[in-house]
Motif scaffolding. Structure first.
Motif, mmCIF file in Angstrom:
data_model
loop_
_atom_site.group_PDB
_atom_site.id
_atom_site.type_symbol
_atom_site.label_atom_id
_atom_site.label_comp_id
_atom_site.label_asym_id
_atom_site.label_seq_id
_atom_site.Cartn_x
_atom_site.Cartn_y
_atom_site.Cartn_z
ATOM 1 N N ALA A 72 4.993 6.558 17.874
ATOM 2 C CA ALA A 72 5.275 7.224 16.606
ATOM 3 C C ALA A 72 5.184 6.234 15.444
ATOM 4 C CB ALA A 72 6.657 7.870 16.645
ATOM 5 N N GLY A 73 5.688 5.013 15.659
ATOM 6 C CA GLY A 73 5.620 3.997 14.619
ATOM 7 C C GLY A 73 4.194 3.600 14.293
ATOM 8 N N MET A 74 3.344 3.483 15.315
ATOM 9 C CA MET A 74 1.943 3.137 15.072
ATOM 10 C C MET A 74 1.200 4.269 14.375
ATOM 11 S SD MET A 74 1.428 0.066 15.855
ATOM 12 C CE MET A 74 2.287 -1.240 16.752
ATOM 13 N N LEU A 75 1.529 5.520 14.711
ATOM 14 C CA LEU A 75 0.920 6.653 14.009
ATOM 15 C C LEU A 75 1.315 6.638 12.536
ATOM 16 C CD1 LEU A 75 -0.707 9.288 14.072
ATOM 17 C CD2 LEU A 75 1.413 10.476 14.680
ATOM 18 N N ALA A 76 2.600 6.362 12.262
ATOM 19 C CA ALA A 76 3.049 6.269 10.875
ATOM 20 C C ALA A 76 2.341 5.138 10.142
ATOM 21 C CB ALA A 76 4.564 6.067 10.838
ATOM 22 N N LEU A 77 2.093 4.025 10.832
ATOM 23 C CA LEU A 77 1.374 2.907 10.214
ATOM 24 C C LEU A 77 -0.066 3.303 9.909
ATOM 25 C CD1 LEU A 77 1.553 -0.105 9.388
ATOM 26 C CD2 LEU A 77 0.651 -0.657 11.657
ATOM 27 N N ASP A 78 -0.731 3.982 10.844
ATOM 28 C CA ASP A 78 -2.106 4.431 10.610
ATOM 29 C C ASP A 78 -2.198 5.345 9.393
ATOM 30 O OD1 ASP A 78 -2.984 3.048 12.832
ATOM 31 O OD2 ASP A 78 -2.907 4.782 14.170
ATOM 32 N N ALA A 79 -1.136 6.123 9.163
ATOM 33 C CA ALA A 79 -1.143 7.094 8.065
ATOM 34 C C ALA A 79 -0.797 6.472 6.720
ATOM 35 C CB ALA A 79 -0.162 8.224 8.373
ATOM 36 N N THR A 80 -0.341 5.213 6.697
ATOM 37 C CA THR A 80 0.134 4.622 5.443
ATOM 38 C C THR A 80 -0.492 3.273 5.101
ATOM 39 O OG1 THR A 80 2.033 3.677 6.644
ATOM 40 C CG2 THR A 80 2.377 5.780 5.512
ATOM 41 N N PHE A 81 -1.001 2.536 6.099
ATOM 42 C CA PHE A 81 -1.497 1.181 5.838
ATOM 43 C C PHE A 81 -2.959 1.235 5.386
ATOM 44 C CE2 PHE A 81 -3.307 -2.944 6.804
ATOM 45 C CZ PHE A 81 -2.332 -3.812 6.339
ATOM 46 N N GLY A 82 -3.216 0.834 4.138
ATOM 47 C CA GLY A 82 -4.558 0.952 3.575
ATOM 48 C C GLY A 82 -5.346 -0.342 3.588
ATOM 49 N N ASN A 83 -6.655 -0.192 3.451
ATOM 50 C CA ASN A 83 -7.569 -1.343 3.368
ATOM 51 C C ASN A 83 -7.564 -1.852 1.930
ATOM 52 O OD1 ASN A 83 -9.631 -3.198 3.538
ATOM 53 N ND2 ASN A 83 -11.069 -1.840 4.552
ATOM 54 N N THR A 84 -6.445 -2.427 1.526
ATOM 55 C CA THR A 84 -6.257 -2.800 0.123
ATOM 56 C C THR A 84 -7.004 -4.060 -0.287
ATOM 57 O OG1 THR A 84 -4.212 -3.893 0.806
ATOM 58 C CG2 THR A 84 -4.005 -1.686 -0.115
ATOM 59 N N VAL A 85 -7.406 -4.883 0.683
ATOM 60 C CA VAL A 85 -8.081 -6.142 0.352
ATOM 61 C C VAL A 85 -9.589 -5.952 0.312
ATOM 62 C CG1 VAL A 85 -8.498 -8.520 1.064
ATOM 63 C CG2 VAL A 85 -6.207 -7.549 1.270
ATOM 64 N N VAL A 120 -7.330 12.912 13.635
ATOM 65 C CA VAL A 120 -7.500 13.859 12.532
ATOM 66 C C VAL A 120 -6.235 13.920 11.679
ATOM 67 C CG1 VAL A 120 -7.784 16.306 11.957
ATOM 68 C CG2 VAL A 120 -9.244 15.252 13.691
ATOM 69 N N VAL A 121 -5.083 13.980 12.341
ATOM 70 C CA VAL A 121 -3.814 14.046 11.611
ATOM 71 C C VAL A 121 -3.601 12.789 10.775
ATOM 72 C CG1 VAL A 121 -1.299 14.074 11.872
ATOM 73 C CG2 VAL A 121 -2.716 15.606 13.254
ATOM 74 N N ALA A 122 -3.777 11.612 11.405
ATOM 75 C CA ALA A 122 -3.559 10.354 10.682
ATOM 76 C C ALA A 122 -4.527 10.203 9.517
ATOM 77 C CB ALA A 122 -3.703 9.173 11.643
ATOM 78 N N THR A 123 -5.785 10.602 9.712
ATOM 79 C CA THR A 123 -6.792 10.496 8.653
ATOM 80 C C THR A 123 -6.452 11.418 7.486
ATOM 81 O OG1 THR A 123 -8.517 9.911 10.248
ATOM 82 C CG2 THR A 123 -9.238 10.743 8.113
ATOM 83 N N ALA A 124 -6.058 12.656 7.791
ATOM 84 C CA ALA A 124 -5.696 13.595 6.726
ATOM 85 C C ALA A 124 -4.472 13.109 5.951
ATOM 86 C CB ALA A 124 -5.440 14.979 7.323
ATOM 87 N N LEU A 125 -3.487 12.580 6.663
ATOM 88 C CA LEU A 125 -2.298 12.060 5.997
ATOM 89 C C LEU A 125 -2.659 10.891 5.084
ATOM 90 C CD1 LEU A 125 0.259 12.178 8.946
ATOM 91 C CD2 LEU A 125 0.297 13.604 6.892
ATOM 92 N N LYS A 126 -3.517 9.993 5.578
ATOM 93 C CA LYS A 126 -3.846 8.793 4.798
ATOM 94 C C LYS A 126 -4.655 9.128 3.550
ATOM 95 C CE LYS A 126 -3.783 4.566 3.773
ATOM 96 N NZ LYS A 126 -3.921 4.984 2.369
#
Length: 307
Positions: free
Chosen positions: A90-103, A225-231
């Motif tokens: 669950a923690g890794m799914l939450a990370l996939d949904a929030t951690f962006g390629n900011t660099v 699909v869920v993680a991508t839509a959330l992100k």
């Protein structure tokens, strides 16, 4: 669309090179594992420490809106996903949904779209982005791995796991460095960190491509699909709502929302690979969100008057 493609294109080329090298067995699994360790142990920590000790000031309001929206999404995904899967997953799914390629994507895209003033605001987000998200995900993963042990063993194992994580230690060291008021790293030290840190994004993407060749990506398509839509959709919407409530000006809103709309960054995959938790889904989310972000980011830039 052309500006976005110029940033996204190299990402796919590097991922494709890693995939091709793995498919042709030019680099075997132990070779990719060694590259992963090199990035996780040296390159990514160097990048994060250098960024944390040399970042510019300003951009606090945009950063606050970004992290408030991120916190709401991370907590929501973690709580809901925990009903269907173990805490670590669950923690890794939450990370996939929030951690962006900011660099690798965020810096060139925001600089090209909004200019130098916007880049200074983005640096305020970058200063805390990895520390907060990767640090939180590491703690959640460690707790998940030792969830059935007595609480004292859980606490001890979690603290040891965090202490052995080079990325978390790098961002904590950078935070202490700034709090103490030390100057940016000098000469040879700065150049060494810069050289190692510059290798982090491309080598991480190359390793991601190699991992996609051996993972059963299709088995995790629903979660992807869920993680991508959330992100790409939920996170920028939440940040926009927070920004509107805070009364951000147009440039602050543009930076915060565009940073929130960036696709999932490869460091999320690196952490998942390190803990062997949801690595296939994480890698697929990086790929899918990057591909779809060509459309979503182009639409967002058009909304802010860039085109």
């Amino acid at each position: 669309m052309g500006a976005v493609l110029e940033v996204v294109g190299p990402v796919f080329v590097i991922i494709g090179l890693g995939w091709a090298m793995a498919r042709r067995n030019f680099i075997d699994a132990p070779g990719f594992a060694a590259l992963n360790r090199f990035v996780f142990t040296f390159c990514a920590p160097s990048l994060l420490f250098l960024g944390g000790t040399t970042g510019a000031g300003g951009g606090g309001r945009a950063a606050l809106a970004f992290f408030l929206g991120t916190a709401v999404l991370y907590a929501g995904v973690l709580v809901l996903a925990r009903r269907r899967m173990p805490l670590g997953q669950a923690g890794m799914l939450a990370l996939d949904a929030t951690f962006g390629n900011t660099v690798m994507m965020g810096i060139p895209l925001i600089l090209a779209a909004f200019g130098q003033a916007a880049l200074a605001m983005l640096l305020a987000i970058l200063a805390l982005h990895s520390m907060l998200l990767l640090g939180t995900a590491t703690v959640v993963a460690e707790i998940g791995l030792h969830a059935r042990a007595p609480w004292r063993r859980v606490l001890r194992a979690t603290l040891l796991g965090v202490a052995r994580n080079p990325i978390v230690m790098a961002v904590l060291a950078a935070l202490v460095w700034r709090l103490v008021g030390l100057p940016p790293p000098p000469g040879v030290v700065r150049q060494t960190l810069s050289l190692l840190g510059g290798a982090a994004p491309p080598v991480a993407l190359f390793c991601l491509g190699g991992s996609l060749a051996r993972f059963d990506v299709a088995s995790a398509w629903r979660e992807t699909v869920v993680a991508t839509a959330l992100k790409l959709l939920a996170m920028p919407a939440l940040v926009a709502l927070v920004g509107a409530a805070m009364g951000l000006d147009r440039l602050e809103m543009a930076v915060a929302v565009t940073a929130a709309a960036l696709p999932t960054g490869a460091n999320a995959f690196l952490l998942a690979e390190r803990y062997r938790i949801g690595a296939a889904r994480s890698g697929a989310t990086v790929l899918a969100s990057t591909l779809l972000s060509v459309v979503t980011l182009a639409g967002l830039l058009a909304w802010f008057g860039i085109g």
